[in-house]
Every structure is written in C-alpha cells, then in structure tokens.
Design a protein around this motif. Sequence first.
Motif, PDB file in Angstrom:
ATOM      1  N   ILE A  42       0.912  -1.101   0.027  1.00 31.16           N
ATOM      2  CA  ILE A  42      -0.095  -0.019  -0.133  1.00 31.16           C
ATOM      3  C   ILE A  42       0.724   1.211   0.089  1.00 31.16           C
ATOM      4  CG2 ILE A  42      -1.763   1.373   1.259  1.00 31.16           C
ATOM      5  CD1 ILE A  42      -2.946  -1.324   2.309  1.00 31.16           C
ATOM      6  N   GLU A  43       1.969   1.212   0.836  1.00 31.20           N
ATOM      7  CA  GLU A  43       2.753   2.280   0.830  1.00 31.20           C
ATOM      8  C   GLU A  43       3.370   2.660  -0.537  1.00 31.20           C
ATOM      9  OE1 GLU A  43       3.925   2.887   5.562  1.00 31.20           O
ATOM     10  OE2 GLU A  43       5.586   2.360   4.131  1.00 31.20           O
ATOM     11  N   LEU A  44       3.937   1.556  -1.092  1.00 34.01           N
ATOM     12  CA  LEU A  44       4.386   1.575  -2.496  1.00 34.01           C
ATOM     13  C   LEU A  44       3.620   2.166  -3.396  1.00 34.01           C
ATOM     14  CD1 LEU A  44       6.953  -1.505  -2.712  1.00 34.01           C
ATOM     15  CD2 LEU A  44       7.487   0.764  -2.476  1.00 34.01           C
ATOM     16  N   LEU A  45       2.460   1.705  -3.245  1.00 36.51           N
ATOM     17  CA  LEU A  45       1.570   1.944  -4.276  1.00 36.51           C
ATOM     18  C   LEU A  45       1.068   3.493  -4.246  1.00 36.51           C
ATOM     19  CD1 LEU A  45      -0.785   1.185  -6.600  1.00 36.51           C
ATOM     20  CD2 LEU A  45      -2.483   1.022  -4.625  1.00 36.51           C
ATOM     21  N   LEU A  46       1.106   4.175  -3.028  1.00 37.34           N
ATOM     22  CA  LEU A  46       0.729   5.508  -2.743  1.00 37.34           C
ATOM     23  C   LEU A  46       1.869   6.315  -3.079  1.00 37.34           C
ATOM     24  CD1 LEU A  46      -0.854   5.515   0.721  1.00 37.34           C
ATOM     25  CD2 LEU A  46      -2.123   5.860  -1.240  1.00 37.34           C
ATOM     26  N   VAL A  47       3.127   5.908  -2.905  1.00 34.08           N
ATOM     27  CA  VAL A  47       4.299   6.879  -3.398  1.00 34.08           C
ATOM     28  C   VAL A  47       4.195   6.729  -5.066  1.00 34.08           C
ATOM     29  CG1 VAL A  47       6.849   6.911  -3.472  1.00 34.08           C
ATOM     30  CG2 VAL A  47       5.453   6.580  -1.421  1.00 34.08           C
ATOM     31  N   ALA A  48       4.188   5.719  -5.784  1.00 39.15           N
ATOM     32  CA  ALA A  48       4.290   5.328  -6.897  1.00 39.15           C
ATOM     33  C   ALA A  48       3.017   6.058  -7.624  1.00 39.15           C
ATOM     34  CB  ALA A  48       4.232   3.822  -7.465  1.00 39.15           C
ATOM     35  N   ALA A  49       2.140   6.172  -7.070  1.00 42.78           N
ATOM     36  CA  ALA A  49       1.030   7.049  -7.705  1.00 42.78           C
ATOM     37  C   ALA A  49       1.096   8.224  -7.925  1.00 42.78           C
ATOM     38  CB  ALA A  49      -0.408   6.457  -7.006  1.00 42.78           C
ATOM     39  N   VAL A  50       1.660   8.878  -6.603  1.00 41.05           N
ATOM     40  CA  VAL A  50       1.932  10.231  -6.755  1.00 41.05           C
ATOM     41  C   VAL A  50       3.138  10.576  -7.543  1.00 41.05           C
ATOM     42  CG1 VAL A  50       2.673  12.424  -5.203  1.00 41.05           C
ATOM     43  CG2 VAL A  50       0.948  10.555  -4.234  1.00 41.05           C
ATOM     44  N   GLY A  51       3.997   9.850  -7.320  1.00 38.86           N
ATOM     45  CA  GLY A  51       5.322  10.092  -8.320  1.00 38.86           C
ATOM     46  C   GLY A  51       5.381   9.767  -9.658  1.00 38.86           C
ATOM     47  N   VAL A  52       4.545   8.892 -10.185  1.00 37.28           N
ATOM     48  CA  VAL A  52       4.460   8.426 -11.597  1.00 37.28           C
ATOM     49  C   VAL A  52       3.533   9.006 -12.288  1.00 37.28           C
ATOM     50  CG1 VAL A  52       4.442   6.509 -12.966  1.00 37.28           C
ATOM     51  CG2 VAL A  52       5.994   6.296 -11.045  1.00 37.28           C
ATOM     52  N   ILE A  53       1.974   8.785 -11.732  1.00 39.23           N
ATOM     53  CA  ILE A  53       0.939   8.929 -12.818  1.00 39.23           C
ATOM     54  C   ILE A  53       0.888  10.449 -13.211  1.00 39.23           C
ATOM     55  CG2 ILE A  53      -1.790   8.842 -12.497  1.00 39.23           C
ATOM     56  CD1 ILE A  53      -1.352   6.502 -10.832  1.00 39.23           C
ATOM     57  N   PRO A  54       0.908  11.357 -12.451  1.00 38.07           N
ATOM     58  CA  PRO A  54       0.704  12.597 -12.824  1.00 38.07           C
ATOM     59  C   PRO A  54       1.644  13.080 -14.325  1.00 38.07           C
ATOM     60  CG  PRO A  54       0.885  12.570 -10.481  1.00 38.07           C
ATOM     61  CD  PRO A  54       1.074  11.643 -10.883  1.00 38.07           C
ATOM     62  N   LEU A  56       3.348  10.961 -15.987  1.00 38.20           N
ATOM     63  CA  LEU A  56       3.082   9.772 -17.215  1.00 38.20           C
ATOM     64  C   LEU A  56       1.792  10.274 -18.095  1.00 38.20           C
ATOM     65  CD1 LEU A  56       3.726   7.260 -18.702  1.00 38.20           C
ATOM     66  CD2 LEU A  56       2.406   6.032 -16.929  1.00 38.20           C
ATOM     67  N   TRP A  57       0.705  10.751 -17.305  1.00 35.17           N
ATOM     68  CA  TRP A  57      -0.564  11.286 -17.821  1.00 35.17           C
ATOM     69  C   TRP A  57       0.066  12.137 -18.736  1.00 35.17           C
ATOM     70  CZ3 TRP A  57      -5.136   9.554 -19.108  1.00 35.17           C
ATOM     71  CH2 TRP A  57      -6.158  10.287 -19.213  1.00 35.17           C
ATOM     72  N   MET A  58       0.640  13.235 -18.264  1.00 36.07           N
ATOM     73  CA  MET A  58       0.922  14.617 -18.946  1.00 36.07           C
ATOM     74  C   MET A  58       1.536  13.909 -20.273  1.00 36.07           C
ATOM     75  SD  MET A  58       3.462  17.608 -17.978  1.00 36.07           S
ATOM     76  CE  MET A  58       4.798  16.608 -17.935  1.00 36.07           C
ATOM     77  N   GLN A  59       2.657  13.264 -20.017  1.00 35.82           N
ATOM     78  CA  GLN A  59       3.573  12.903 -21.398  1.00 35.82           C
ATOM     79  C   GLN A  59       2.767  12.075 -22.108  1.00 35.82           C
ATOM     80  OE1 GLN A  59       5.804  15.209 -20.833  1.00 35.82           O
ATOM     81  NE2 GLN A  59       7.665  13.841 -21.348  1.00 35.82           N
ATOM     82  N   PHE A 181       0.282  20.778 -26.135  1.00 36.34           N
ATOM     83  CA  PHE A 181       1.429  20.678 -25.148  1.00 36.34           C
ATOM     84  C   PHE A 181       0.885  21.304 -23.765  1.00 36.34           C
ATOM     85  CE2 PHE A 181       3.745  20.089 -28.840  1.00 36.34           C
ATOM     86  CZ  PHE A 181       4.838  19.165 -28.649  1.00 36.34           C
ATOM     87  N   THR A 182       1.641  20.771 -22.847  1.00 35.48           N
ATOM     88  CA  THR A 182       1.408  21.461 -21.468  1.00 35.48           C
ATOM     89  C   THR A 182       2.645  22.600 -21.111  1.00 35.48           C
ATOM     90  OG1 THR A 182       0.658  19.273 -20.644  1.00 35.48           O
ATOM     91  CG2 THR A 182       1.247  21.058 -18.810  1.00 35.48           C
ATOM     92  N   ILE A 183       2.176  23.849 -21.007  1.00 39.16           N
ATOM     93  CA  ILE A 183       2.909  24.826 -21.030  1.00 39.16           C
ATOM     94  C   ILE A 183       2.771  25.387 -19.630  1.00 39.16           C
ATOM     95  CG2 ILE A 183       3.359  26.996 -22.051  1.00 39.16           C
ATOM     96  CD1 ILE A 183       1.867  26.464 -24.517  1.00 39.16           C
ATOM     97  N   LEU A 184       3.862  25.216 -18.938  1.00 41.41           N
ATOM     98  CA  LEU A 184       4.078  25.732 -17.545  1.00 41.41           C
ATOM     99  C   LEU A 184       4.708  26.877 -17.311  1.00 41.41           C
ATOM    100  CD1 LEU A 184       4.212  22.135 -15.902  1.00 41.41           C
ATOM    101  CD2 LEU A 184       2.405  23.354 -16.268  1.00 41.41           C
ATOM    102  N   GLY A 185       4.475  27.592 -16.635  1.00 33.95           N
ATOM    103  CA  GLY A 185       5.325  28.876 -16.413  1.00 33.95           C
ATOM    104  C   GLY A 185       4.933  30.415 -16.738  1.00 33.95           C
ATOM    105  N   VAL A 186       5.448  31.461 -16.704  1.00 32.50           N
ATOM    106  CA  VAL A 186       5.128  32.912 -17.091  1.00 32.50           C
ATOM    107  C   VAL A 186       5.858  32.668 -18.555  1.00 32.50           C
ATOM    108  CG1 VAL A 186       5.692  35.249 -16.916  1.00 32.50           C
ATOM    109  CG2 VAL A 186       5.396  33.595 -14.943  1.00 32.50           C
ATOM    110  N   ARG A 187       5.081  33.052 -19.280  1.00 30.83           N
ATOM    111  CA  ARG A 187       5.509  33.065 -20.736  1.00 30.83           C
ATOM    112  C   ARG A 187       6.044  34.397 -21.034  1.00 30.83           C
ATOM    113  NH1 ARG A 187       0.282  30.376 -24.026  1.00 30.83           N
ATOM    114  NH2 ARG A 187       0.062  28.859 -22.437  1.00 30.83           N
TER     115      ARG A 187
END
Length: 203
Positions: A42-54, A56-59, A181-187
Amino acid sequence: MRSFRSEPILWIHVAGLAAMPIFLLLCLLFLSVGQPVLPVWIELLLVAAVGVIPLLWMQLRRPFYIFAILGIAIKPENLTEQQRKILCLINTKLNRVLALVAAILSIGVLWQLYQATPLVVNVASFLPQWHGVGLVLAALTFLASNLFLQIPVSVARVLVTNDTEFAAIKPLPLEKIKKDFTILGVRVNKILPQLTSEVKTEE
C-alpha cells in the motif's frame, strides 16, 4: 543554418538528469523515517501513484513543453521554425512509449529503494520520526525524480534524430502547440540568447 542539436535548452534539460539521483536519495531517506503503519504494497502504491501517474499522464496526453525552464516559458509564437520542428519530435508515439518505459523503470527503482531503507535508518534518525509525513515527502521527491527523468528522455529522442529526418519535418503549427502541449510558467519572449552564426561573403 546551425544544427538543431545546438539548441541550448535541449542540453539544459538533458543536464537535469543529474538531479535525479539527488531526489532519489531524498526519497530513500524519507521512506526510512519512522515505523510503517500500512502494508508495504500500500505504501509503495501510494508513493508510486503520486510520483509516476501525474507525469506519465501529462507525457501521454499533452507532453511537457520543453521550451520552458524554472517556471518561465517562451511564448509559442516566438519559437523559430527549427524549434517548432523539435516539438514535432517531442509529440510522437515513440516518445509516449519511452515515457511508459521510463515510468516502469522508475517503479522498479522505487522498489529497490524500499528494500534499502533498513540501511539508512540510522542516517535518517535526525529527522522527526513521523512516518506519515515521511511518506508524503517521499512521494513528492519521487515525483521530482521522475520529472528529471521523463523530460531528458523525451529530449534525448530529439538529439538522436538524424539530420535528413529532421530536415523533412514540417514545423508544428502554432495552434497545435497550444493545444497539444502542457505549457507551464510565465510566458516570455526569450529565455536564453540565441546562438547565431553569420556567414560573411566577400564581394
């Protein structure tokens, strides 16, 4: 015309890969804080979900706009034709496959980190032993490590492209840049000075 490989921002992103081990080390320290209160999986799943999914989804859906660093992004309308060609190589099926492979490898690394936590328990003893807080910080540092993996991987795909293939690419239309594309930051108009070369001719 200068080579597309001389684009400074490409090498800045590749150099960012050096930050990945630092965040993985921090992740290891935070994982070793306190006593686990949940099953390992469960701990690994939580850390992996936060660290990978966002990321990967963006890419997979709208890749990171690489003409941005430290919260500052070049306005799409200010990109050169060569830079818009580079974006064509970022938004490809191959890069999506590479993003998925990178995500899978990072989860494997996370498992190895978890196995190594007993080795650094003494090192992490100076931190407050709140395991819940440690898990949150571990997830965030794992997210940062994945950021410094995913972006260099996508940029590396550009750097290995041969000149003939690059020359045949049509520049990405402006409207597709903003849409795809996901454009992050001040342009801003410009982040780095352009490297230019002048050819002098004798009359």
